[in-house]
Design an enzyme around this catalytic site. Structure first.
Site, short mmCIF file in Angstrom:
data_model
loop_
_atom_site.label_atom_id
_atom_site.label_comp_id
_atom_site.label_asym_id
_atom_site.label_seq_id
_atom_site.Cartn_x
_atom_site.Cartn_y
_atom_site.Cartn_z
N HIS A 59 -5.28 -3.15 -2.70
CA HIS A 59 -4.84 -2.25 -3.78
C HIS A 59 -4.67 -2.97 -5.11
CE1 HIS A 59 -4.19 1.12 -1.07
NE2 HIS A 59 -3.79 0.21 -0.21
N SER A 92 0.80 -1.23 0.00
CA SER A 92 0.00 0.00 0.00
C SER A 92 0.83 1.28 0.00
CB SER A 92 -0.95 0.00 1.20
OG SER A 92 -0.23 -0.17 2.40
N LYS A 101 -11.68 0.70 -2.08
CA LYS A 101 -10.74 1.39 -2.95
C LYS A 101 -11.31 1.45 -4.38
CE LYS A 101 -7.58 0.95 0.64
NZ LYS A 101 -6.98 0.05 1.59
C1 LIG Z 1 -6.96 -0.08 3.03
C2 LIG Z 1 -6.37 -1.41 3.37
C3 LIG Z 1 -7.02 -2.29 4.22
C4 LIG Z 1 -8.23 -1.89 5.01
O1 LIG Z 1 -9.34 -1.77 4.22
P1 LIG Z 1 -10.54 -0.81 4.65
O2 LIG Z 1 -11.64 -1.24 3.77
O3 LIG Z 1 -10.10 0.59 4.41
O4 LIG Z 1 -10.80 -1.08 6.09
C5 LIG Z 1 -6.48 -3.54 4.38
N1 LIG Z 1 -5.35 -3.91 3.76
C6 LIG Z 1 -4.68 -3.06 2.96
C7 LIG Z 1 -3.42 -3.51 2.30
C8 LIG Z 1 -5.16 -1.78 2.75
O5 LIG Z 1 -4.47 -0.92 2.01
#
Ligand SMILES: *Cc1c(COP(=O)(O)O)cnc(C)c1O
Length: 397
Positions: free
Chosen positions: A209, A181, A240
């Site tokens: 991602h 990320s 996302k």
């Molecule tokens: C954003 C993210 C999460 C958490 O997801 P949310 O839906 O925002 O709670 C988990 N793992 C990774 C790698 C992330 O970037």
């Protein structure tokens, strides 16, 4: 309150180190990549809304329609009265998208990770994590009560050494981000999958991602490497590229039924709001019907990377729309973000503990909805402020 002075002391320490965090309040957003803060318009270059689908007419319409039909909240946890037909459809379409038997929705990606891992391992088991795994994976491992070992970022040899040494556990679970990320690089999944097979480990990939970004038609990291049948648990988010909120686990029918019965963050938390389930379903269908939207994301990513290289700036080892400009020290990073902000571009400084000390950075993310002009504007700002020379831009280890 009695505890306030102690808390204030810690907050002052954070402030002194440049690590105090404030949330910027967005007042309006009529387009996926433009926001208004304090009456001023900004170009958004730090969103994970990679495909800009939050503002797609079909996605918005789906959310509105679901709210009209079902109301806003689901009213209960999934096993009480919170599971609607819409949730089931979304789970089925996620499973089909991922090419697996079944999927399970969670209230968020964070909740998915802190639910999945403790369901599968506990005392007497071992979790193996990449050093740069997302915090929710680390928290899931800690919550599980299993032992855990961290291997250096993407170093498969080090992982194997640990596997050779750490025997005598019950289950062993290897967990990795698919796309990292903060660095935008991709896990060496073929090598990791081989180790998982050789050493009889479970393998879980976090595709937060990667979903909608890499792999055939945005199907994620397993698809990117053609390893769909080698990954035991594919986790992903709806927050996302899928334009809403929520997380999911995808895998075998048995795994999913097991999680439905065991994952505490699934059982004890209210099911996704219906508008959110509907918007994610619409987003997923758009990706399946019009995969060219992902191509636009990649065109922008490649264009930006070319410009960066042309300007002598270094985007680290990124292979995805996540572009880190590593500036090193916290103060240099804060200054760089402030200059972009002055130029009407929102990019947040990423500091410890989100990244290791000395690796503070600007984390820029490309979107399918950015235009070439938007990208040129950011490049212009980076170059005019000699951003690469503000700090010591270098390749992350
Ligand atoms: C954003 C993210 C999460 C958490 O997801 P949310 O839906 O925002 O709670 C988990 N793992 C990774 C790698 C992330 O970037």
């Amino acid at each position: 309150m009695k505890i306030d002075p102690e808390l204030s002391e810690e907050l002052s320490r954070l402030e002194k180190e440049g690590l105090y965090r404030r949330a910027r309040v967005i007042e309006e957003q009529s387009l996926s990549h433009r926001i208004k803060i304090e009456g001023r318009e900004f170009l958004l270059f730090c969103s994970n809304n990679y495909l800009g689908l939050t503002h797609h007419p079909r996605v918005r319409e789906a959310a509105k329609e679901a709210i009209e039909r079902f109301g806003t909240g689901s009213g209960a946890s999934p096993l009480i009265s919170g599971t609607y037909r819409l949730h089931r459809e979304l789970e089925e379409e996620i499973a089909a998208f991922k090419g697996v038997e079944a999927a399970l929705l969670f209230p968020s990606g964070y909740a998915a990770n802190t639910g999945i891992i403790p369901s599968l391992v506990g005392k007497g088991d071992l979790v193996l994590l990449d050093k740069l795994n997302h915090a929710s994976l680390i928290d899931g491992a800690k919550l599980s009560g299993a032992g855990f070992r961290v291997y250096p970022h993407r170093e498969v040899e080090a992982l194997e050494e640990i596997l050779l040494k750490e025997r005598g556990y019950g289950r062993r679970l290897i967990v990795t981000d698919g796309v990292f990320s903060m660095d935008g690089d991709i896990a060496p999944l073929p090598e990791i999958a081989k180790l998982a097979e050789r050493y009889d480990c479970l393998l879980m990939v976090d595709d937060a991602h990667a979903t909608g970004v890499i792999g055939q038609g945005g199907r994620g990291t397993a698809s990117h490497f053609g390893l769909e049948d080698k990954i035991d648990i594919q986790m992903g988010t709806l927050s996302k590229a899928l334009a809403g909120a929520g997380g999911f686990a995808a895998g075998s029918k048995t795994l999913i039924e097991y999680l439905r019965n065991k994952a505490r963050s699934y059982i004890y938390s209210t099911a996704l709001p219906l508008g959110t389930a509907a918007s994610a379903l619409a987003a997923l269908r758009i990706i399946r019907e019009q995969p060219d939207i992902i191509e636009r994301l990649w065109e922008n990513t490649n264009y930006f990377r070319q410009q960066l290289t042309g300007a002598g700036l270094n985007s680290g080892k990124s292979e995805t729309p996540i572009i880190p400009l590593i500036l090193g020290e916290v103060q240099a990073t804060l200054k760089a973000a402030a200059r972009l902000y002055q130029d009407g571009i929102l990019v947040l400084p990423i500091r410890p503990p989100s990244v290791p000390r000395g690796k503070s950075r600007l984390r820029l993310t490309l979107m399918a909805t950015h235009s070439k002009e938007d990208i040129d504007l950011v490049m212009g700002s980076l170059v005019s402020h000699k951003m690469g020379r503000l700090g010591n831009t270098r390749v992350p280890d």
